[in-house]
Design a protein around this motif. Structure first.
Motif, PDB file in Angstrom:
ATOM      1  N   VAL A 131     -34.586 -14.194 -15.197  1.00  0.00           N
ATOM      2  CA  VAL A 131     -34.518 -14.586 -16.609  1.00  0.00           C
ATOM      3  C   VAL A 131     -34.995 -16.022 -16.798  1.00  0.00           C
ATOM      4  O   VAL A 131     -34.580 -16.926 -16.063  1.00  0.00           O
ATOM      5  CB  VAL A 131     -33.072 -14.461 -17.148  1.00  0.00           C
ATOM      6  CG1 VAL A 131     -32.993 -14.942 -18.593  1.00  0.00           C
ATOM      7  CG2 VAL A 131     -32.583 -13.019 -17.041  1.00  0.00           C
ATOM      8  N   ASP A 132     -35.853 -16.231 -17.793  1.00  0.00           N
ATOM      9  CA  ASP A 132     -36.229 -17.579 -18.218  1.00  0.00           C
ATOM     10  C   ASP A 132     -36.227 -17.606 -19.744  1.00  0.00           C
ATOM     11  O   ASP A 132     -36.050 -16.559 -20.393  1.00  0.00           O
ATOM     12  CB  ASP A 132     -37.598 -17.963 -17.656  1.00  0.00           C
ATOM     13  CG  ASP A 132     -37.783 -19.474 -17.554  1.00  0.00           C
ATOM     14  OD1 ASP A 132     -36.878 -20.229 -17.979  1.00  0.00           O
ATOM     15  OD2 ASP A 132     -38.842 -19.915 -17.063  1.00  0.00           O
ATOM     16  N   ASP A 133     -36.422 -18.805 -20.317  1.00  0.00           N
ATOM     17  CA  ASP A 133     -36.366 -18.904 -21.779  1.00  0.00           C
ATOM     18  C   ASP A 133     -37.674 -18.527 -22.465  1.00  0.00           C
ATOM     19  O   ASP A 133     -37.747 -18.451 -23.686  1.00  0.00           O
ATOM     20  CB  ASP A 133     -35.908 -20.301 -22.237  1.00  0.00           C
ATOM     21  CG  ASP A 133     -36.691 -21.433 -21.593  1.00  0.00           C
ATOM     22  OD1 ASP A 133     -37.777 -21.176 -21.041  1.00  0.00           O
ATOM     23  OD2 ASP A 133     -36.205 -22.586 -21.650  1.00  0.00           O
ATOM     24  N   GLY A 134     -38.720 -18.272 -21.682  1.00  0.00           N
ATOM     25  CA  GLY A 134     -39.990 -17.844 -22.239  1.00  0.00           C
ATOM     26  C   GLY A 134     -41.107 -18.021 -21.237  1.00  0.00           C
ATOM     27  O   GLY A 134     -40.969 -18.742 -20.244  1.00  0.00           O
ATOM     28  N   LEU A 135     -42.234 -17.360 -21.492  1.00  0.00           N
ATOM     29  CA  LEU A 135     -43.390 -17.439 -20.605  1.00  0.00           C
ATOM     30  C   LEU A 135     -44.625 -17.849 -21.392  1.00  0.00           C
ATOM     31  O   LEU A 135     -45.001 -17.180 -22.350  1.00  0.00           O
ATOM     32  CB  LEU A 135     -43.662 -16.088 -19.932  1.00  0.00           C
ATOM     33  CG  LEU A 135     -42.562 -15.484 -19.053  1.00  0.00           C
ATOM     34  CD1 LEU A 135     -43.021 -14.129 -18.532  1.00  0.00           C
ATOM     35  CD2 LEU A 135     -42.214 -16.404 -17.904  1.00  0.00           C
ATOM     36  N   ALA A 136     -45.238 -18.944 -20.962  1.00  0.00           N
ATOM     37  CA  ALA A 136     -46.527 -19.338 -21.519  1.00  0.00           C
ATOM     38  C   ALA A 136     -47.604 -18.882 -20.526  1.00  0.00           C
ATOM     39  O   ALA A 136     -48.098 -17.775 -20.616  1.00  0.00           O
ATOM     40  CB  ALA A 136     -46.564 -20.846 -21.762  1.00  0.00           C
ATOM     41  N   THR A 137     -47.913 -19.718 -19.542  1.00  0.00           N
ATOM     42  CA  THR A 137     -48.837 -19.282 -18.486  1.00  0.00           C
ATOM     43  C   THR A 137     -48.128 -18.411 -17.457  1.00  0.00           C
ATOM     44  O   THR A 137     -48.769 -17.626 -16.761  1.00  0.00           O
ATOM     45  CB  THR A 137     -49.440 -20.493 -17.752  1.00  0.00           C
ATOM     46  OG1 THR A 137     -48.395 -21.194 -17.060  1.00  0.00           O
ATOM     47  CG2 THR A 137     -50.126 -21.437 -18.736  1.00  0.00           C
ATOM     48  N   GLY A 138     -46.797 -18.581 -17.339  1.00  0.00           N
ATOM     49  CA  GLY A 138     -46.029 -17.779 -16.391  1.00  0.00           C
ATOM     50  C   GLY A 138     -46.046 -18.306 -14.969  1.00  0.00           C
ATOM     51  O   GLY A 138     -45.613 -17.608 -14.050  1.00  0.00           O
ATOM     52  N   ALA A 139     -46.486 -19.549 -14.757  1.00  0.00           N
ATOM     53  CA  ALA A 139     -46.608 -20.083 -13.391  1.00  0.00           C
ATOM     54  C   ALA A 139     -45.275 -20.081 -12.657  1.00  0.00           C
ATOM     55  O   ALA A 139     -45.197 -19.646 -11.497  1.00  0.00           O
ATOM     56  CB  ALA A 139     -47.195 -21.497 -13.424  1.00  0.00           C
ATOM     57  N   THR A 140     -44.214 -20.583 -13.297  1.00  0.00           N
ATOM     58  CA  THR A 140     -42.921 -20.641 -12.602  1.00  0.00           C
ATOM     59  C   THR A 140     -42.391 -19.248 -12.311  1.00  0.00           C
ATOM     60  O   THR A 140     -41.808 -19.014 -11.245  1.00  0.00           O
ATOM     61  CB  THR A 140     -41.881 -21.443 -13.413  1.00  0.00           C
ATOM     62  OG1 THR A 140     -41.808 -20.910 -14.744  1.00  0.00           O
ATOM     63  CG2 THR A 140     -42.254 -22.907 -13.492  1.00  0.00           C
ATOM     64  N   MET A 141     -42.601 -18.318 -13.220  1.00  0.00           N
ATOM     65  CA  MET A 141     -42.138 -16.955 -12.976  1.00  0.00           C
ATOM     66  C   MET A 141     -42.949 -16.287 -11.866  1.00  0.00           C
ATOM     67  O   MET A 141     -42.415 -15.490 -11.089  1.00  0.00           O
ATOM     68  CB  MET A 141     -42.195 -16.133 -14.262  1.00  0.00           C
ATOM     69  CG  MET A 141     -41.559 -14.757 -14.159  1.00  0.00           C
ATOM     70  SD  MET A 141     -39.777 -14.811 -13.744  1.00  0.00           S
ATOM     71  CE  MET A 141     -39.062 -15.192 -15.357  1.00  0.00           C
ATOM     72  N   HIS A 142     -44.228 -16.605 -11.771  1.00  0.00           N
ATOM     73  CA  HIS A 142     -45.046 -16.100 -10.663  1.00  0.00           C
ATOM     74  C   HIS A 142     -44.439 -16.516  -9.330  1.00  0.00           C
ATOM     75  O   HIS A 142     -44.269 -15.695  -8.416  1.00  0.00           O
ATOM     76  CB  HIS A 142     -46.474 -16.653 -10.755  1.00  0.00           C
ATOM     77  CG  HIS A 142     -47.429 -15.801 -11.519  1.00  0.00           C
ATOM     78  ND1 HIS A 142     -47.896 -14.600 -11.032  1.00  0.00           N
ATOM     79  CD2 HIS A 142     -48.005 -15.984 -12.733  1.00  0.00           C
ATOM     80  CE1 HIS A 142     -48.733 -14.071 -11.917  1.00  0.00           C
ATOM     81  NE2 HIS A 142     -48.812 -14.886 -12.959  1.00  0.00           N
ATOM     82  N   ALA A 143     -44.128 -17.821  -9.202  1.00  0.00           N
ATOM     83  CA  ALA A 143     -43.565 -18.332  -7.956  1.00  0.00           C
ATOM     84  C   ALA A 143     -42.220 -17.682  -7.667  1.00  0.00           C
ATOM     85  O   ALA A 143     -41.932 -17.303  -6.521  1.00  0.00           O
ATOM     86  CB  ALA A 143     -43.421 -19.855  -8.021  1.00  0.00           C
ATOM     87  N   ASP A 186     -50.566 -15.464 -30.270  1.00  0.00           N
ATOM     88  CA  ASP A 186     -50.747 -16.919 -30.213  1.00  0.00           C
ATOM     89  C   ASP A 186     -49.376 -17.551 -30.029  1.00  0.00           C
ATOM     90  O   ASP A 186     -48.648 -17.766 -30.994  1.00  0.00           O
ATOM     91  CB  ASP A 186     -51.406 -17.411 -31.510  1.00  0.00           C
ATOM     92  CG  ASP A 186     -51.658 -18.922 -31.488  1.00  0.00           C
ATOM     93  OD1 ASP A 186     -51.550 -19.524 -30.401  1.00  0.00           O
ATOM     94  OD2 ASP A 186     -51.948 -19.488 -32.562  1.00  0.00           O
ATOM     95  N   LEU A 187     -49.019 -17.856 -28.792  1.00  0.00           N
ATOM     96  CA  LEU A 187     -47.682 -18.366 -28.491  1.00  0.00           C
ATOM     97  C   LEU A 187     -47.468 -19.757 -29.070  1.00  0.00           C
ATOM     98  O   LEU A 187     -46.449 -20.017 -29.711  1.00  0.00           O
ATOM     99  CB  LEU A 187     -47.458 -18.395 -26.981  1.00  0.00           C
ATOM    100  CG  LEU A 187     -46.081 -18.878 -26.517  1.00  0.00           C
ATOM    101  CD1 LEU A 187     -45.025 -17.822 -26.804  1.00  0.00           C
ATOM    102  CD2 LEU A 187     -46.105 -19.231 -25.036  1.00  0.00           C
ATOM    103  N   GLY A 188     -48.418 -20.638 -28.827  1.00  0.00           N
ATOM    104  CA  GLY A 188     -48.293 -22.000 -29.332  1.00  0.00           C
ATOM    105  C   GLY A 188     -47.319 -22.863 -28.561  1.00  0.00           C
ATOM    106  O   GLY A 188     -47.251 -24.065 -28.775  1.00  0.00           O
ATOM    107  N   GLY A 189     -46.563 -22.292 -27.650  1.00  0.00           N
ATOM    108  CA  GLY A 189     -45.521 -22.997 -26.906  1.00  0.00           C
ATOM    109  C   GLY A 189     -44.207 -22.280 -27.063  1.00  0.00           C
ATOM    110  O   GLY A 189     -43.861 -21.825 -28.163  1.00  0.00           O
ATOM    111  N   VAL A 190     -43.452 -22.141 -25.986  1.00  0.00           N
ATOM    112  CA  VAL A 190     -42.187 -21.408 -26.016  1.00  0.00           C
ATOM    113  C   VAL A 190     -41.224 -21.993 -27.043  1.00  0.00           C
ATOM    114  O   VAL A 190     -40.569 -21.273 -27.794  1.00  0.00           O
ATOM    115  CB  VAL A 190     -41.543 -21.396 -24.602  1.00  0.00           C
ATOM    116  CG1 VAL A 190     -40.117 -20.846 -24.663  1.00  0.00           C
ATOM    117  CG2 VAL A 190     -42.383 -20.573 -23.634  1.00  0.00           C
ATOM    118  N   GLY A 191     -41.121 -23.327 -27.096  1.00  0.00           N
ATOM    119  CA  GLY A 191     -40.176 -23.972 -27.997  1.00  0.00           C
ATOM    120  C   GLY A 191     -40.438 -23.721 -29.466  1.00  0.00           C
ATOM    121  O   GLY A 191     -39.529 -23.887 -30.292  1.00  0.00           O
TER     122      GLY A 191
END
Length: 213
Positions: A131-143, A186-191
């Motif tokens: 679980v994370d608060d959102g995915l933009a590029t998803g780099a951290t979730m990939h790792a 168009d995400l624009g940023g998770v926040g």
């Protein structure tokens, strides 16, 4: 664009509702990605009656633009790199290593602080919900996903309140299951999708994990 989630509590409740519509095993372990994913993971774990732990991952930011992820590294050393971005920005292995060394130090410190003497969670042969608060590029979730796979879980669900549509499509292919409340083109940023996207502190993470231990 109107904000969809009031805060991480609201996002966690909406995500838990989506997860409840799927088949969630009673012995599944919820792993929140610190720091922002922990309050959401806590709500999910409480709503579904599951165990909660943190899985430490750090973004590897571009040296001169640290908010832009060129990759990420997990606490076990698993690294994910956005090779396309790295080539486009003409970054060297030395550039990456300097950032990675700094983030590895932070990971080591946080792992000790967050775990507070508790053993590492059992992942092998167990259903995992990342679980994370959102995915933009998803780099951290990939790792995180790559690191979890190395420990041979039964299956892995990636669950987030919001994700860029192309990133969501990517994780549908990579994870055993992908659960998401909102997938804007168009995400624009998770926040942008939270009315309150206040930073989560180390102490908040520790308090959550202690309460759920």
């Amino acid at each position: 664009m109107s904000r969809v989630f009031q805060n991480r509590q609201d996002a966690g409740e909406q995500l838990a509702e989506r997860l409840a519509e799927t088949k969630v095993d009673a012995d599944a372990l919820v792993l929140g990605l610190p720091r922002g994913g922990l309050p959401i993971a806590e709500v999910v774990a409480r709503k579904l009656g599951l165990k909660l732990e943190a899985f430490n991952v750090r973004k590897l930011g571009v040296p001169y633009q640290p908010e832009l992820a060129m990759g990420a590294i997990a606490e076990d050393g698993t690294r994910f790199l956005n090779r396309r971005l790295i080539q486009m920005l003409e970054l060297t292995e030395q550039d990456i290593r300097r950032v990675q060394d700094r983030e590895e130090d932070t990971l080591a410190e946080r792992s000790l602080r967050y775990r507070a003497g508790r053993p590492k969670p059992q992942i092998a042969d167990r259903p995992i919900i990342l679980v994370d608060d959102g995915l933009a590029t998803g780099a951290t979730m990939h790792a995180a996903l790559n690191a979890i796979r190395h420990q041979h879980p039964e299956r892995v669900t990636v669950a987030v309140p919001v994700a860029a549509r192309d990133t969501a499509d990517e994780f549908r292919r990579l994870a055993d299951e992908f659960v998401c409340v909102l997938e804007p083109e168009d995400l624009g940023g998770v926040g942008c999708w939270y009315a309150d996207f206040s930073q989560v502190s180390d102490q908040e993470v520790c308090d959550i994990l202690a309460a759920m231990a």
